[in-house]
Design an enzyme around this catalytic site. Structure first.
Site, PDB file in Angstrom:
ATOM      1  NE  ARG A 139       0.471  10.227  10.331  1.00  0.00           N
ATOM      2  CZ  ARG A 139       0.043   9.193   9.617  1.00  0.00           C
ATOM      3  NH1 ARG A 139      -1.190   8.798   9.706  1.00  0.00           N
ATOM      4  NH2 ARG A 139       0.867   8.547   8.812  1.00  0.00           N
ATOM      5  CG  ASP A 155       2.650   1.604   9.497  1.00  0.00           C
ATOM      6  OD1 ASP A 155       2.244   2.459  10.297  1.00  0.00           O
ATOM      7  OD2 ASP A 155       2.827   1.839   8.277  1.00  0.00           O
ATOM      8  CB  CYS A 178      -4.531   6.471  10.605  1.00  0.00           C
ATOM      9  SG  CYS A 178      -4.944   4.952   9.781  1.00  0.00           S
ATOM     10  CE  LYS A 180      -1.781   1.704   4.057  1.00  0.00           C
ATOM     11  NZ  LYS A 180      -1.426   3.135   4.173  1.00  0.00           N
ATOM     12  CG  ASN A 181       2.445   2.729   3.527  1.00  0.00           C
ATOM     13  OD1 ASN A 181       1.281   3.046   3.306  1.00  0.00           O
ATOM     14  ND2 ASN A 181       2.939   2.573   4.746  1.00  0.00           N
ATOM     15  NE  ARG A 224      -7.321   4.585   5.503  1.00  0.00           N
ATOM     16  CZ  ARG A 224      -6.649   5.557   6.087  1.00  0.00           C
ATOM     17  NH1 ARG A 224      -6.994   5.950   7.288  1.00  0.00           N
ATOM     18  NH2 ARG A 224      -5.645   6.137   5.492  1.00  0.00           N
TER      19      ARG A 224
HETATM   20  C1  UD1 Z   1       4.297   6.831   6.318  1.00  0.00           C
HETATM   21  C2  UD1 Z   1       3.375   5.652   6.116  1.00  0.00           C
HETATM   22  C3  UD1 Z   1       2.768   5.233   7.445  1.00  0.00           C
HETATM   23  C4  UD1 Z   1       3.851   4.975   8.476  1.00  0.00           C
HETATM   24  C5  UD1 Z   1       4.826   6.144   8.557  1.00  0.00           C
HETATM   25  C6  UD1 Z   1       6.036   5.859   9.447  1.00  0.00           C
HETATM   26  C7  UD1 Z   1       2.562   5.990   3.870  1.00  0.00           C
HETATM   27  C8  UD1 Z   1       1.419   6.323   2.979  1.00  0.00           C
HETATM   28  N1  UD1 Z   1       2.326   6.037   5.192  1.00  0.00           N
HETATM   29  O1  UD1 Z   1       3.496   7.889   6.828  1.00  0.00           O
HETATM   30  O2  UD1 Z   1       1.997   4.049   7.224  1.00  0.00           O
HETATM   31  O3  UD1 Z   1       3.269   4.787   9.739  1.00  0.00           O
HETATM   32  O4  UD1 Z   1       5.328   6.463   7.248  1.00  0.00           O
HETATM   33  O5  UD1 Z   1       6.699   4.725   9.016  1.00  0.00           O
HETATM   34  O6  UD1 Z   1       3.630   5.650   3.399  1.00  0.00           O
HETATM   35  N2  UD1 Z   1       6.560  14.494  10.667  1.00  0.00           N
HETATM   36  C9  UD1 Z   1       6.766  15.810  10.945  1.00  0.00           C
HETATM   37  N3  UD1 Z   1       6.723  16.707   9.916  1.00  0.00           N
HETATM   38  C10 UD1 Z   1       6.482  16.322   8.631  1.00  0.00           C
HETATM   39  C11 UD1 Z   1       6.287  14.969   8.352  1.00  0.00           C
HETATM   40  C12 UD1 Z   1       6.329  14.077   9.399  1.00  0.00           C
HETATM   41  O7  UD1 Z   1       6.979  16.197  12.093  1.00  0.00           O
HETATM   42  O8  UD1 Z   1       6.460  17.183   7.748  1.00  0.00           O
HETATM   43  C13 UD1 Z   1       6.593  13.518  11.769  1.00  0.00           C
HETATM   44  C14 UD1 Z   1       5.240  12.834  11.953  1.00  0.00           C
HETATM   45  O9  UD1 Z   1       4.381  13.600  12.748  1.00  0.00           O
HETATM   46  C15 UD1 Z   1       5.635  11.554  12.615  1.00  0.00           C
HETATM   47  C16 UD1 Z   1       6.988  11.235  11.982  1.00  0.00           C
HETATM   48  O10 UD1 Z   1       7.459  12.457  11.422  1.00  0.00           O
HETATM   49  O11 UD1 Z   1       5.795  11.726  13.987  1.00  0.00           O
HETATM   50  C17 UD1 Z   1       6.939  10.176  10.910  1.00  0.00           C
HETATM   51  O12 UD1 Z   1       6.081  10.582   9.873  1.00  0.00           O
HETATM   52  P1  UD1 Z   1       6.330  10.199   8.346  1.00  0.00           P
HETATM   53  O13 UD1 Z   1       7.565   9.370   8.236  1.00  0.00           O
HETATM   54  O14 UD1 Z   1       6.227  11.432   7.539  1.00  0.00           O
HETATM   55  O15 UD1 Z   1       5.071   9.281   8.052  1.00  0.00           O
HETATM   56  P2  UD1 Z   1       4.069   9.372   6.838  1.00  0.00           P
HETATM   57  O16 UD1 Z   1       4.803   9.624   5.577  1.00  0.00           O
HETATM   58  O17 UD1 Z   1       2.925  10.237   7.199  1.00  0.00           O
END
Ligand code: UD1
Length: 413
Positions: free
Chosen positions: A119, A302, A114, A21-22, A394
């Site tokens: 986030r 995850d 979710c 999915k990701n 999902r």
């Molecule tokens: C992706 C995955 C999700 C997984 C996560 C961590 C997808 C579609 N989703 O989510 O399933 O749980 O990686 O492995 O691939 N953060 C910030 N600022 C930002 C972006 C992120 O502070 O601009 C923080 C987030 O709040 C969180 C951490 O970084 O605490 C990790 O987030 P991130 O790696 O960005 O996860 P996603 O890409 O949202």
């Protein structure tokens, strides 16, 4: 919809893992980078894929679906993805990078997804700004503009998966070279880079913490098969171990699952590795373990809920520390309803293994929490009813059918 699960049945046989999915979600966002035809093979039938396809469709792409194949043609005509779809899924923010780099302008609602804590998207925006984009906020939307994005050094304060992917897509068609430093290392990022390179992109270093993206003038159509879903595979590994079963998990890249198989082995499971398959067996007591979630190659956030369900009936006390997301312990409340003994203190959960869980009516608050409750239900005494299981749809293709093929007794109501 509700899912009814009869507990205490050992899983056996085999299961085929779907594509990730990701990996698929950013790859679908990246189809915007070209007007030519893109064919994606083995795309899972899950709600998140459906949602991002609907959004890309509203932007102007034509999408044909044949079995598990998606064909993207047509050109983008609208640069404002619709709010009612965007809010359903955080990954819709991945459309910002490709829209901005190709069309110089995009308006996108702040993302949903979710309910797992705060986030933010500051790192995505910091990357776009470093490449010359002008970013403004208005009425809950982010508006980004850039006549032409210019390559630059982008240092991520945290190796965010989404920010790394969004910046890769923005940089793929930018002028000059972009370096992402402290980039995320997840296999899904390597897959996105491989996909864009197959379209004619020039990305190197994906899978390391410095990714170099040389902007090209245009990208062409291609065909691609995304990698298998390591989180789906991990979920089935834990489900088999939790029921003290024995089964083969097919279509996996064992390397991507090291942090999960290592913890399962530490807990007493026996795992045999093949090239594209993992065989797992668990007999006797589950040994307690210590886990801290981390960015790849650490233990994935995850998988945190699923392994907690498994450890909740281990012979001893386990500790799980969640370091990636705030507030990702919503499944604890539901596991308690099934007789688990878990206390959370800030970012840690202390799991005192109980003799057995008991079936109950529980709620899937998010995708992985839902998967954890299925695992708990499969191993519990009696019947479990998981409500709001649309969260599970999902990200897990046919989870009820796949588990039933392995001997489970699950039906949807
Ligand atoms: C992706 C995955 C999700 C997984 C996560 C961590 C997808 C579609 N989703 O989510 O399933 O749980 O990686 O492995 O691939 N953060 C910030 N600022 C930002 C972006 C992120 O502070 O601009 C923080 C987030 O709040 C969180 C951490 O970084 O605490 C990790 O987030 P991130 O790696 O960005 O996860 P996603 O890409 O949202």
């Amino acid at each position: 919809m509700e899912m009814l699960i009869q507990g205490k049945i050992k899983l056996s046989g085999e299961v085929e893992i779907s594509s990730s999915k990701n990996a698929v979600l950013p790859i679908i966002a990246a189809t915007i980078l070209t007007d030519e035809k893109v064919v994606l093979h083995k795309v899972p039938h899950i709600k998140d894929v459906n949602t991002i396809c609907q959004i890309v469709g509203k932007l102007g792409k034509e999408i044909q679906e044949e079995d598990h194949q998606l064909i993207f043609t047509g050109i983008i005509q609208n640069l404002t993805p619709p709010y009612e779809l965007v809010r359903q899924m955080r990954a819709s923010f991945l459309l910002m990078g490709p829209l901005l780099s190709r069309y110089g302008k995009v308006r996108l609602s702040l993302p949903g997804g979710c309910a797992i804590g705060n986030r933010p998207i500051d790192l995505h925006l910091k990357g776009f700004a470093a490449m010359g984009a002008d970013i403004k906020f208005s009425g809950g939307d982010v508006i980004a503009k850039a006549n032409k994005l210019i390559g630059n050094h982008v240092y991520l304060d945290y190796p965010s998966v989404g920010a790394t992917e969004n910046i890769i897509m923005a940089a793929a068609l930018a002028e000059g070279t972009t370096w992402i430093e402290n980039a995320a290392l997840e296999p899904e990022i390597v897959d996105l880079a491989n996909f864009i390179n197959k379209m004619g992109g020039k990305i190197s270093g994906a899978g390391t913490n410095v990714i170099k993206i040389q902007g090209v003038d245009n990208l062409s159509g291609t065909e691609y098969t995304p990698i298998p879903d390591r989180i789906e595979a991990g979920t089935y590994l834990i489900a088999v171990a939790a029921t003290a079963g024995e089964a083969v998990i097919n279509n996996v890249i064992p390397e991507h699952l090291k942090s999960i198989t290592a913890k399962l082995e530490e807990s007493g499971a026996v795992i045999e590795e093949d090239k594209r398959a993992l065989k797992i067996k668990r007999e006797g007591k589950i040994k307690p373990v210590y886990i801290k979630t981390l960015p790849y190659p650490g233990f994935p956030t995850d998988m945190q809920a699923q392994i907690m369900a498994y450890l909740s009936f281990a012979a001893g006390t386990s500790i799980i520390s969640e370091s990636v997301f705030e507030n990702r312990f919503m499944h604890v409340q539901e596991l308690l309803r099934m007789g688990a003994d878990i206390k959370t203190e800030g970012k840690s959960a202390i799991i005192r293994g109980v003799k057995e869980l008991t079936g109950a009516r529980v709620k899937a608050s998010d995708l992985r929490a839902g998967a954890a409750l299925i695992i708990a239900g499969l191993s519990a005494q009696g019947k479990t009813i998981v409500t709001e299981n649309e969260h599970i749809e999902r990200g897990y293709e046919d989870i009820d059918k796949k588990l039933n093929q392995m001997g489970a007794n699950i039906y949807l109501n």
